[in-house]
Design an enzyme around this catalytic site. Sequence first.
Site, PDB file in Angstrom:
ATOM      1  N   THR A  83      38.103  33.718  28.605  1.00  0.00           N
ATOM      2  CA  THR A  83      37.304  35.009  28.354  1.00  0.00           C
ATOM      3  C   THR A  83      36.585  35.463  29.218  1.00  0.00           C
ATOM      4  O   THR A  83      36.794  36.827  29.494  1.00  0.00           O
ATOM      5  CB  THR A  83      36.315  34.568  26.895  1.00  0.00           C
ATOM      6  N   ASP A  84      35.811  34.631  30.120  1.00  0.00           N
ATOM      7  CA  ASP A  84      35.246  35.531  30.952  1.00  0.00           C
ATOM      8  C   ASP A  84      35.971  36.101  32.235  1.00  0.00           C
ATOM      9  O   ASP A  84      35.710  37.244  32.643  1.00  0.00           O
ATOM     10  CB  ASP A  84      34.255  34.297  31.753  1.00  0.00           C
ATOM     11  N   VAL A  85      37.364  35.343  32.346  1.00  0.00           N
ATOM     12  CA  VAL A  85      38.219  35.872  33.371  1.00  0.00           C
ATOM     13  C   VAL A  85      38.693  37.466  32.825  1.00  0.00           C
ATOM     14  O   VAL A  85      38.763  38.127  33.745  1.00  0.00           O
ATOM     15  CB  VAL A  85      39.092  34.785  33.853  1.00  0.00           C
TER      16      VAL A  85
END
Length: 372
Positions: free
Chosen positions: A228-230
């Site tokens: 999700t961060d990526v």
Amino acid sequence: MSVLKCRTTLRSAAGPPQRKSVYSSTYISRTGLRAYSIPPKSDASVDERPLAGIKVVDLTRVLAGPLATMMLSDLGADVIKIESPKHGDDTRSWLPPSAPLPSTTENYPRPDLPPESAYFLQANRNKRSLTLNLKSNKGREVIHRLIEQADVLVENYVPGKLEKFGLGYGTVRKLNPRLVYCSITGYGSSGPYAQAPGYDVVIEAEAGLMHITGEKGGKPVKVGVAVTDVLTGHYAQSGILAALLKRGITGKGSRVECSLFESQIASLVNIGSNYLIAGQEASRWGTSHPSIVPYQVFPTGDSYIMLSAGNDTQWAILCSPAVFDKQEWVDDVRFARNSGRVENREVLVRLIEGVLGEKSTAEWCERLKGKG
């Protein structure tokens, strides 16, 4: 340690200027700024990269924001990472593993300081670092000067937090009308969850990814990396580049907003559209695919292999004498087309497992090479 080129004197708001060096490597420890001289790299000049001359103020930490600004730096932007004087980016303490400390102190003047975590290093290459206390008048004075000269500002604070420091979009756009201001949040800048901090694994659970990840009939599991961060980092970089293109036409800056929650929802792609279009709710399939067979990990004679036949032509190749040598499967009305293979999934999977168990993974890889 984070290695980069530096052509300016770096200052800490709480201390004197560091010694100027034409080329130096600089990075932040828990106790302040560290610097040492290194020879210039022999690779292509930064001036030849597409974002050469673009200055970025990086007010982000952990992964989504740092990844976005690192990708900008890879494209040639000059990124200055602003960190807390007390502890710096949270990920500095996420160790082990960490980069090994040098055996000599010749180019490493503070061997008493802790090593740099691998997590921090993977998202912060090519950046210059500066510690600033944004609560102090001196710190705000320094950051305002940086913003006045910047092209991009990227931040991932909880909405409203930077307004307390005089760094909200409404304020900084008056300092620099050409500034592209990118905000990365957990749930967006408005709505009932706007003030909630965003964590990758929590949003994986909330936005559906964890619900569809894991073995069939098993419990939900998280993806092996903070995907999700990526994804959000990539969306942020894309939005920033678009805003810079727009500025080239209008001469004016703009605001870019990305949230972990929305990025995760967008990543559901066909799983989301299956529900919106056909009312089909997703479930966990392990390595299998709800609409394609074969498409999963199979056991071989010595380990495992991931096998996928995305269309009927590829299925025929798998059944050819050069691979499975099972022409009768192509002729079988149950398996001739993908829709039939999906309907008769369990029967076909057992047949494929029987064949694959006769040889090692290496042997199957050799047979499959160049066939797809």
